[in-house]
Design a protein around this motif. Structure first.
Motif, short mmCIF file in Angstrom:
data_model
loop_
_atom_site.label_atom_id
_atom_site.label_comp_id
_atom_site.label_asym_id
_atom_site.label_seq_id
_atom_site.Cartn_x
_atom_site.Cartn_y
_atom_site.Cartn_z
N VAL A 1 0.87 -1.17 0.00
CA VAL A 1 0.00 0.00 0.00
C VAL A 1 0.91 1.23 0.00
O VAL A 1 1.80 1.34 0.85
CB VAL A 1 -0.92 0.03 1.24
CG1 VAL A 1 -1.61 1.37 1.37
CG2 VAL A 1 -1.95 -1.08 1.17
N THR A 2 0.72 2.10 -0.97
CA THR A 2 1.50 3.34 -1.04
C THR A 2 0.55 4.52 -0.89
O THR A 2 -0.51 4.57 -1.52
CB THR A 2 2.26 3.43 -2.38
OG1 THR A 2 3.14 2.31 -2.47
CG2 THR A 2 3.08 4.71 -2.46
N ILE A 3 0.92 5.44 -0.01
CA ILE A 3 0.10 6.61 0.28
C ILE A 3 0.88 7.86 -0.12
O ILE A 3 2.02 8.06 0.33
CB ILE A 3 -0.28 6.67 1.77
CG1 ILE A 3 -0.99 5.37 2.18
CG2 ILE A 3 -1.15 7.89 2.06
CD1 ILE A 3 -1.17 5.21 3.68
N ASN A 4 0.26 8.70 -0.94
CA ASN A 4 0.87 9.95 -1.34
C ASN A 4 0.70 10.95 -0.20
O ASN A 4 -0.42 11.26 0.21
CB ASN A 4 0.22 10.47 -2.62
CG ASN A 4 0.89 11.70 -3.15
OD1 ASN A 4 1.41 12.52 -2.40
ND2 ASN A 4 0.88 11.84 -4.46
N LEU A 5 1.81 11.48 0.31
CA LEU A 5 1.79 12.38 1.46
C LEU A 5 1.81 13.86 1.09
O LEU A 5 1.63 14.71 1.96
CB LEU A 5 3.00 12.09 2.36
CG LEU A 5 3.18 10.64 2.81
CD1 LEU A 5 4.51 10.49 3.54
CD2 LEU A 5 2.02 10.22 3.68
N SER A 6 2.00 14.17 -0.18
CA SER A 6 2.27 15.55 -0.59
C SER A 6 1.13 16.53 -0.30
O SER A 6 1.38 17.72 -0.15
CB SER A 6 2.64 15.61 -2.07
OG SER A 6 1.56 15.17 -2.87
N THR A 7 -0.09 16.04 -0.20
CA THR A 7 -1.21 16.97 0.01
C THR A 7 -1.71 16.99 1.46
O THR A 7 -2.66 17.70 1.77
CB THR A 7 -2.40 16.58 -0.90
OG1 THR A 7 -2.83 15.26 -0.57
CG2 THR A 7 -2.00 16.65 -2.36
N LEU A 8 -1.06 16.23 2.33
CA LEU A 8 -1.55 16.13 3.71
C LEU A 8 -0.96 17.21 4.61
O LEU A 8 0.21 17.55 4.51
CB LEU A 8 -1.22 14.75 4.29
CG LEU A 8 -1.86 13.56 3.56
CD1 LEU A 8 -1.43 12.26 4.23
CD2 LEU A 8 -3.37 13.68 3.55
N ALA A 9 -1.79 17.71 5.51
CA ALA A 9 -1.35 18.71 6.49
C ALA A 9 -0.44 18.04 7.52
O ALA A 9 -0.58 16.84 7.80
CB ALA A 9 -2.57 19.31 7.18
#
Length: 163
Positions: free
Chosen positions: A86-94
């Motif tokens: 599972v890969t989660i994109n972190l670039s848009t998270l606060a």
């Protein structure tokens, strides 16, 4: 059974070793191993051509994808099998969500792989995928959670023993 005892390099870091395995040579074998098998220093494996191979390494050594192990006049290339990640994109998270996510992932006691803007976590079943999606549903858009099959290599400093 052929025995190998020493890691002599890695095909991804040594072009000469990589070229050795580009040819058909009876003294060059390939074995396919899971990430969990890579952690064992003593084991029996079968090469892709059916040859029995005994691996006996120093306790401090850990096999990695692409390593070449030698012994008995033989060179054996280790290829890691892909697994579900599972890969989660972190670039848009606060930032506060990143801290919460780090805490939640830490409670899973799983190794992770970090890149500049993603975190990847190995999963063994659809239940684990559903658990991760459920854990993050309140602050992560489901579209940034991607399931894929690939070779997982945890960050060395973040590698933990799984439960």
């Amino acid at each position: 059974m052929q025995k190998v005892k020493k890691i002599i390099g890695n095909i991804f870091q040594d072009e000469t070793l990589a070229q050795e395995f580009a040819t058909n040579d009876p003294f060059r074998k390939t074995i396919l191993m899971s990430r969990h098998e890579l952690e064992k220093t003593r084991q029996k494996q079968k090469s892709t051509d059916g040859t029995s191979i005994g691996i006996s390494l120093d306790e401090q050594k850990k096999i990695r994808h692409g390593d070449v192990i030698e012994g008995d006049g033989l060179h054996v290339l280790v290829k890691q099998l892909p697994e579900m990640i599972v890969t989660i994109n972190l670039s848009t998270l606060a930032p506060k969500f990143l801290v919460t996510m780090g805490h939640m992932i830490g409670n899973l006691h799983k190794p992770i792989s970090l890149s500049e803007d993603t975190v990847s976590i190995p999963v063994r079943s659809d239940i684990e995928v559903d658990l991760i999606r459920t854990m993050f549903r309140d602050f992560v858009d489901p579209s940034i959670i991607v399931l894929q099959e690939k070779i997982f290599e945890p960050n060395k400093s973040l590698d933990v023993h799984e439960h």
